[in-house]
Design a protein around this motif. Structure first.
Motif, PDB file in Angstrom:
ATOM      1  N   LYS A  63       0.836  -1.214   0.000  1.00  0.00           N
ATOM      2  CA  LYS A  63       0.000   0.000   0.000  1.00  0.00           C
ATOM      3  C   LYS A  63       0.864   1.256   0.000  1.00  0.00           C
ATOM      4  O   LYS A  63       0.585   2.218  -0.726  1.00  0.00           O
ATOM      5  N   ARG A  64       1.928   1.256   0.803  1.00  0.00           N
ATOM      6  CA  ARG A  64       2.830   2.413   0.824  1.00  0.00           C
ATOM      7  C   ARG A  64       3.523   2.595  -0.519  1.00  0.00           C
ATOM      8  O   ARG A  64       3.743   3.720  -0.976  1.00  0.00           O
ATOM      9  N   ALA A  65       3.875   1.490  -1.155  1.00  0.00           N
ATOM     10  CA  ALA A  65       4.536   1.562  -2.462  1.00  0.00           C
ATOM     11  C   ALA A  65       3.631   2.212  -3.506  1.00  0.00           C
ATOM     12  O   ALA A  65       4.051   3.095  -4.263  1.00  0.00           O
ATOM     13  N   LYS A  66       2.388   1.797  -3.539  1.00  0.00           N
ATOM     14  CA  LYS A  66       1.453   2.362  -4.519  1.00  0.00           C
ATOM     15  C   LYS A  66       1.202   3.845  -4.247  1.00  0.00           C
ATOM     16  O   LYS A  66       1.090   4.648  -5.189  1.00  0.00           O
ATOM     17  N   ALA A  67       1.133   4.214  -2.980  1.00  0.00           N
ATOM     18  CA  ALA A  67       0.908   5.624  -2.640  1.00  0.00           C
ATOM     19  C   ALA A  67       2.086   6.478  -3.094  1.00  0.00           C
ATOM     20  O   ALA A  67       1.897   7.585  -3.634  1.00  0.00           O
ATOM     21  N   ARG A  68       3.293   5.988  -2.886  1.00  0.00           N
ATOM     22  CA  ARG A  68       4.466   6.745  -3.321  1.00  0.00           C
ATOM     23  C   ARG A  68       4.527   6.836  -4.844  1.00  0.00           C
ATOM     24  O   ARG A  68       4.897   7.881  -5.399  1.00  0.00           O
ATOM     25  N   SER A  69       4.150   5.777  -5.526  1.00  0.00           N
ATOM     26  CA  SER A  69       4.130   5.808  -6.985  1.00  0.00           C
ATOM     27  C   SER A  69       3.207   6.918  -7.492  1.00  0.00           C
ATOM     28  O   SER A  69       3.555   7.655  -8.425  1.00  0.00           O
ATOM     29  N   ALA A  70       2.052   7.056  -6.875  1.00  0.00           N
ATOM     30  CA  ALA A  70       1.118   8.114  -7.290  1.00  0.00           C
ATOM     31  C   ALA A  70       1.724   9.499  -7.079  1.00  0.00           C
ATOM     32  O   ALA A  70       1.508  10.410  -7.890  1.00  0.00           O
ATOM     33  N   GLU A  71       2.491   9.666  -5.997  1.00  0.00           N
ATOM     34  CA  GLU A  71       3.131  10.955  -5.730  1.00  0.00           C
ATOM     35  C   GLU A  71       4.177  11.308  -6.789  1.00  0.00           C
ATOM     36  O   GLU A  71       4.484  12.484  -6.998  1.00  0.00           O
ATOM     37  N   LEU A  72       4.732  10.285  -7.442  1.00  0.00           N
ATOM     38  CA  LEU A  72       5.818  10.505  -8.401  1.00  0.00           C
ATOM     39  C   LEU A  72       5.332  10.574  -9.849  1.00  0.00           C
ATOM     40  O   LEU A  72       6.121  10.396 -10.779  1.00  0.00           O
ATOM     41  N   ASP A  73       4.065  10.858 -10.039  1.00  0.00           N
ATOM     42  CA  ASP A  73       3.563  11.039 -11.405  1.00  0.00           C
ATOM     43  C   ASP A  73       4.431  12.076 -12.123  1.00  0.00           C
ATOM     44  O   ASP A  73       4.655  13.174 -11.599  1.00  0.00           O
TER      45      ASP A  73
END
Length: 341
Positions: free
Chosen positions: A314-324
């Motif tokens: 879950k943390r990985a996916k959240a960080r991925s969204a931040e790095l758009d």
């Protein structure tokens, strides 16, 4: 005067000539994919981007990759003509000084993409009249400022910009697999640690992906599958779709693109805390010292707990969204277009 009319958004298409030593799909290191993503963004904005290779690559004919034209060294010998006709020159790594000399000789603005914080990278950039310096992290931007403070006679770039290595999540996102993976198995990236962990955990499946550079440490063990060098366009199917956890015990990373690619699929990343990796992975990173195999093994065993894995994913996916990358790439294209005003 600004070049206008004809092109997208009223802009006349720019001719961008890049001088690089290698390029995908033959050379798939993070630096090359970063520059490719940036050139691809310019092409999608309506501009012309051509890469001229300075080293032998095995390719004998020009080719295109996502709209970016690539001219192998042995295909054509008229790079100087391309420089004369270009609106902007771009380079990185070993070609910066030579391309800078051509930029001065032909009166062309030069863009330098910086991928590491080594002093010679900043010195090469400062050896010419760099119109735009691109840093791949806020950390590198700060390190560049320290360099220019320490060497005040160095020529600063006219302007600078932070562009985090663009990763288009939709092109990497997949359902995670079962293996523990290391990408680029040279010693500095953690090849020896991979071998240690595979010996300690014989019932666990590992994936060793050969890298683009450095002597590869590829364990000959029954629980380690070795995959040869993989093109960036094939990473989703051949690597991330088979990966449950990514290892990044790197001695040095100015950013760490592979980790960001893994985050798109919710794949937890266990990394050595380099300044670049702590910035790129942020709260999603699980950090352990690369010289502590006990620590890495403990984290891997902890992630065998489904609840722990779900939280890390879950943390990985959240960080991925931040790095758009949309905002960074828009700023990048705007900065290049401003060079032709």
């Amino acid at each position: 005067m600004t070049r206008t009319s004809g092109g997208p958004g009223g802009r006349t298409p720019l001719r961008v000539a890049a001088r690089l030593h290698g390029y995908p799909p033959r050379l798939n290191a993070g630096a090359e994919w970063m520059v490719h993503s940036m050139l691809r963004a310019l092409v999608e904005r309506g501009h012309d981007a051509t890469v001229w290779l300075s080293r032998y690559s095995g390719d004998r004919e020009p080719y295109e990759l996502d709209g970016v034209k690539v001219v192998p060294l042995q295909a054509r010998l008229d790079f100087s003509s391309a420089v004369r006709q270009a609106d902007v020159l771009l380079s990185h790594l070993e070609n910066v000084q030579a391309t800078g000399a051509l930029a001065r000789g032909y009166g062309k603005p030069l863009v330098v993409v910086c991928h590491n914080t080594h002093a010679h990278s900043f010195r090469d950039m400062a050896s010419g009249d760099t119109a735009l310096a691109v840093y791949n992290s806020a950390w590198m931007d700060r390190q560049a400022e320290l360099f220019f403070t320490e060497y005040p006679k160095s020529v600063r770039p006219d302007t600078s910009l932070v562009v985090r290595p663009p990763v288009f999540a939709a092109e990497y996102r997949t359902r995670p697999g079962k293996k523990i993976t290391l990408i680029n198995c040279n010693a500095d990236k953690g090849g020896r640690l991979l071998e240690q962990l595979a010996r300690r955990m014989p019932d666990t499946e590992f994936l060793a992906v050969a890298g683009a550079y450095g002597e590869q440490i590829l364990p000959d063990l029954p629980n380690v599958e070795v995959v040869e060098h993989v093109s960036g366009h094939e990473m989703r199917e051949r690597v991330y779709a088979r990966t449950r956890i990514l290892l990044m015990p790197s001695f040095y990373e100015s950013w760490g693109r592979a980790g960001v690619e893994a985050l798109t699929s919710g794949i937890p990343v266990i990394a050595h805390p380099t300044p670049g990796l702590t910035e790129s992975l942020a709260d999603a990173g699980i950090f352990a010292d690369r010289n502590d195999p006990d620590g890495y093994e403990a984290v891997l065993r902890k992630l065998q707990d489904p609840a722990e894995y779900r939280l890390a994913s879950k943390r990985a996916k959240a960080r991925s969204a931040e790095l758009d990358p949309t905002t960074d790439l828009d700023a990048w294209c705007t900065a290049v277009e401003a060079l032709a005003t």
